[in-house]
Structure formats: C-alpha cells, structure tokens
Design a protein around this motif. Structure first.
Motif, PDB file in Angstrom:
ATOM      1  N   ASP A 162       0.837  -3.816   6.165  1.00 36.81           N
ATOM      2  CA  ASP A 162       0.511  -4.951   4.486  1.00 36.81           C
ATOM      3  C   ASP A 162       0.675  -5.797   4.567  1.00 36.81           C
ATOM      4  OD1 ASP A 162      -0.998  -2.006   4.695  1.00 36.81           O
ATOM      5  OD2 ASP A 162       0.567  -1.383   4.202  1.00 36.81           O
TER       6      ASP A 162
ATOM      7  N   GLU B 202      -1.967  -9.545   4.218  1.00 33.51           N
ATOM      8  CA  GLU B 202      -2.044 -10.061   2.839  1.00 33.51           C
ATOM      9  C   GLU B 202      -2.168 -11.364   3.106  1.00 33.51           C
ATOM     10  OE1 GLU B 202      -0.163 -10.371  -1.767  1.00 33.51           O
ATOM     11  OE2 GLU B 202      -0.981  -7.762  -0.248  1.00 33.51           O
TER      12      GLU B 202
ATOM     13  N   SER C 171      -7.706  -7.462   7.503  1.00 35.34           N
ATOM     14  CA  SER C 171      -7.122  -6.223   6.987  1.00 35.34           C
ATOM     15  C   SER C 171      -6.350  -5.717   7.945  1.00 35.34           C
ATOM     16  CB  SER C 171      -8.113  -5.424   7.467  1.00 35.34           C
ATOM     17  OG  SER C 171      -9.065  -5.817   8.943  1.00 35.34           O
ATOM     18  N   ARG C 172      -5.815  -4.717   7.696  1.00 37.34           N
ATOM     19  CA  ARG C 172      -4.188  -4.126   7.616  1.00 37.34           C
ATOM     20  C   ARG C 172      -4.943  -3.906   9.454  1.00 37.34           C
ATOM     21  NH1 ARG C 172      -1.830   0.612   9.353  1.00 37.34           N
ATOM     22  NH2 ARG C 172       1.031   1.166   8.226  1.00 37.34           N
TER      23      ARG C 172
END
Length: 167
Positions: A24, A28, A33-34
């Motif tokens: 995560d 970020e 996206s993860r």
C-alpha cells in the motif's frame, strides 16, 4: 520483460531506499493502485531487476565498526589458485566485497571487523589459505558516503534492455 517505464523506475527507486515498504505504501508513493504496483514488483523480481530485498545493519552497533580496504597483488593467476582464493573469500564473512581488478592491483577487498587485531586475524587466515605476493590494507577513518542505491535513468535502462535482447 518489455521496456521499463517511469512507474517501474519509481518502484525501483523507492525499494532501493526502503525495501520494507508495504504494498500500500509503495503504491501510494508511485501513484499506482495496490494491485498494479504489486504486479510490477513481481515482474521486476521475475525479470531480475530486483535481485533481493535486504535490511542494512549498522556495523558499529554490532561491533564491526572498522572498514578495511585490502589491496592484493599475486604472482599466481592460474585456475587452481583462483578457485582457492574464491573459496577462502567466500568462507570469511568479514569480507563483504571482493573485486578482481584491471591495472596494477589484482584484487580489492572490503572487510568489516571490530578492530586492527581482528583484521590481523583475518589477514593471517587469508594468507594461510592462499599464497599472495603483496597485501596492503587501509583503515577507513571516516565514511563520507556509502550507499547501495543505484542511480536510475530510464533512457540508459532501456538501452541496456535492448542490448540484452539483441544478445
């Protein structure tokens, strides 16, 4: 692996700085996206761009505060000598880097030891294992810069990938 892009380089840069980042946190940082980020990390690992993930231990905190640069010349360059030398180097965990050189020197080693006495013990073990013509050691007085972080440039990385595909 197809050509790397800016996202891949951002992932490599972030992981070089902190390999403990969660999926995560990494996603970020690189603005993905993860799942997309995680797929890229796996692809970078599978294609060999990421060789592993490590934690950097403070040598002084574990009693290995002395960094020694060892310069070696040898008069022997045959396969048997090299095999014995490699075996000796691999068996000594205090030796953290070993380089075969061009030019005047044959080998440069980096060793982490507690003190000069510990270096002398390492030196004695090394010369017991392989004949060396000349050994010189320098003790690092101040570590001004030491990093495992490689400078990343997308154009250079793409050129290298193209060269590897051509071979």
């Amino acid at each position: 692996m197809s050509d790397l892009d800016e996202f891949d380089l951002k992932i490599l840069q972030a992981l070089q700085r902190d390999a403990s980042l969660t999926a995560d946190a990494l996603a970020e940082l690189v603005h993905l996206s993860r799942n997309a980020c995680w797929r890229r990390v796996k692809r970078l690992e599978e294609s060999g761009y990421l060789r592993g993930r490590v934690a950097l231990v403070d040598p002084a905190k574990i009693g290995l505060g002395l960094l020694v640069i060892i310069l070696i010349r040898t008069s022997s360059h045959d396969r048997e000598w090299l095999a014995a030398f490699r075996s000796a180097i691999q068996s000594m965990p205090q030796i953290i880097a070993a380089f075969r050189m061009s030019g005047d020197l044959d080998y440069v080693l980096h060793a982490r030891v507690a003190d000069v006495k510990a270096y002398d013990e390492l030196y004695q073990r090394l010369i017991d294992r392989v004949p060396l013509t000349d050994v010189s050691a320098s003790f690092v007085m101040e570590e001004i810069k030491e990093t495992a972080e490689l400078p990343l440039d997308l154009a250079r990385v793409r050129r290298q990938a193209r060269l590897e595909r051509q071979q």
